[in-house]
Design an enzyme around this catalytic site. Structure first.
Site, mmCIF file in Angstrom:
data_model
loop_
_atom_site.group_PDB
_atom_site.id
_atom_site.type_symbol
_atom_site.label_atom_id
_atom_site.label_comp_id
_atom_site.label_asym_id
_atom_site.label_seq_id
_atom_site.Cartn_x
_atom_site.Cartn_y
_atom_site.Cartn_z
ATOM 1 N N CYS A 8 0.872 -1.194 0.000
ATOM 2 C CA CYS A 8 0.000 0.000 0.000
ATOM 3 C C CYS A 8 0.902 1.235 0.000
ATOM 4 C CB CYS A 8 -0.973 -0.029 1.175
ATOM 5 S SG CYS A 8 -0.201 -0.012 2.798
ATOM 6 N N ARG A 14 -3.336 -0.693 5.436
ATOM 7 C CA ARG A 14 -3.937 -1.777 4.645
ATOM 8 C C ARG A 14 -3.013 -2.964 4.411
ATOM 9 N NH1 ARG A 14 -5.321 1.995 -0.208
ATOM 10 N NH2 ARG A 14 -3.369 2.858 0.633
ATOM 11 N N ASP A 124 -8.381 3.895 1.379
ATOM 12 C CA ASP A 124 -7.296 4.092 2.344
ATOM 13 C C ASP A 124 -7.861 4.626 3.660
ATOM 14 O OD1 ASP A 124 -5.034 4.667 3.751
ATOM 15 O OD2 ASP A 124 -3.959 5.503 2.028
HETATM 16 P P1 4NP Z 1 -1.817 2.807 4.065
HETATM 17 O O1 4NP Z 1 -2.332 4.230 4.635
HETATM 18 O O2 4NP Z 1 -1.269 3.084 2.691
HETATM 19 O O3 4NP Z 1 -3.034 1.937 4.013
HETATM 20 O O4 4NP Z 1 -0.770 2.315 5.073
HETATM 21 C C1 4NP Z 1 -1.499 5.347 4.728
HETATM 22 C C2 4NP Z 1 -0.665 5.485 5.821
HETATM 23 C C3 4NP Z 1 0.140 6.616 5.933
HETATM 24 C C4 4NP Z 1 0.098 7.584 4.953
HETATM 25 C C5 4NP Z 1 -0.729 7.441 3.860
HETATM 26 C C6 4NP Z 1 -1.528 6.324 3.746
HETATM 27 N N1 4NP Z 1 0.921 8.735 5.084
HETATM 28 O O5 4NP Z 1 0.820 9.637 4.212
HETATM 29 O O6 4NP Z 1 1.704 8.829 6.027
#
Ligand code: 4NP
Length: 155
Positions: A8, A14, A124
């Site tokens: 992800c 995720r 997300d």
């Molecule tokens: P993930 O969600 O891709 O599902 O782990 C996110 C976690 C952190 C960030 C963006 C999406 N971030 O910009 O820090």
């Protein structure tokens, strides 16, 4: 051994959720020794080795999905050679993965929900706050991926 890398953006919401959900599914099916599983993200920030997001932890705990500590890491070009399946949560992740690992010459990169009857992105929860929807989408994705492997006689 089938090597699977879930990917992800941040590798804290995720993809670790998918990693531990899939681990539980294959353990329940007696297939754990057939797989090697990990997760990674595409963001530069992943190399800060962040903890799993508390929303993902709470979701996994509430569904009795065992998990270990996981520290975020950024996908690297060598992961493309090592893993058999690189399973992204959304189309946007695929663009980022390709920019890091280069062209998908061996057709290893897919969205987790590409084998579903309704192929789609997994939202997300970092932005939506909705860990429930991500969890049920991940369950569907992991189950349909496993069914795909069975249909291909890979299990
Ligand atoms: P993930 O969600 O891709 O599902 O782990 C996110 C976690 C952190 C960030 C963006 C999406 N971030 O910009 O820090």
């Amino acid at each position: 051994m089938i090597k699977v890398l879930f990917v992800c953006l941040g590798n804290i919401c995720r993809s670790p959720m998918a990693q531990f959900v899939f681990k539980q599914i294959i353990e329940d099916c007696g297939l754990a020794n057939r797989f090697e599983i990990d997760s990674a993200g595409t963001n530069y920030d992943c190399d800060a080795h962040n903890f799993i997001h508390h929303g993902t932890r709470e979701m996994l705990k509430s569904m009795h999905v065992p998990f270990e500590e996981h520290y975020s890491r950024r996908i690297q070009p060598k992961d493309y050679d090592y893993y058999d399946y690189i399973l992204a949560m959304e189309e946007y992740n695929i663009e980022d993965i390709l920019s890091i690992v280069g062209p998908d010459t061996k057709n290893k990169i897919h969205r987790l929900l590409d084998w579903s009857s309704n192929p789609r992105d997994i939202g997300d929860p970092w932005y939506t706050g909705n860990f429930d929807d991500s969890y049920w989408d991940i369950i569907e994705g992991c189950q349909t991926f496993l069914e795909h492997l069975e249909k291909q006689n890979l299990l």
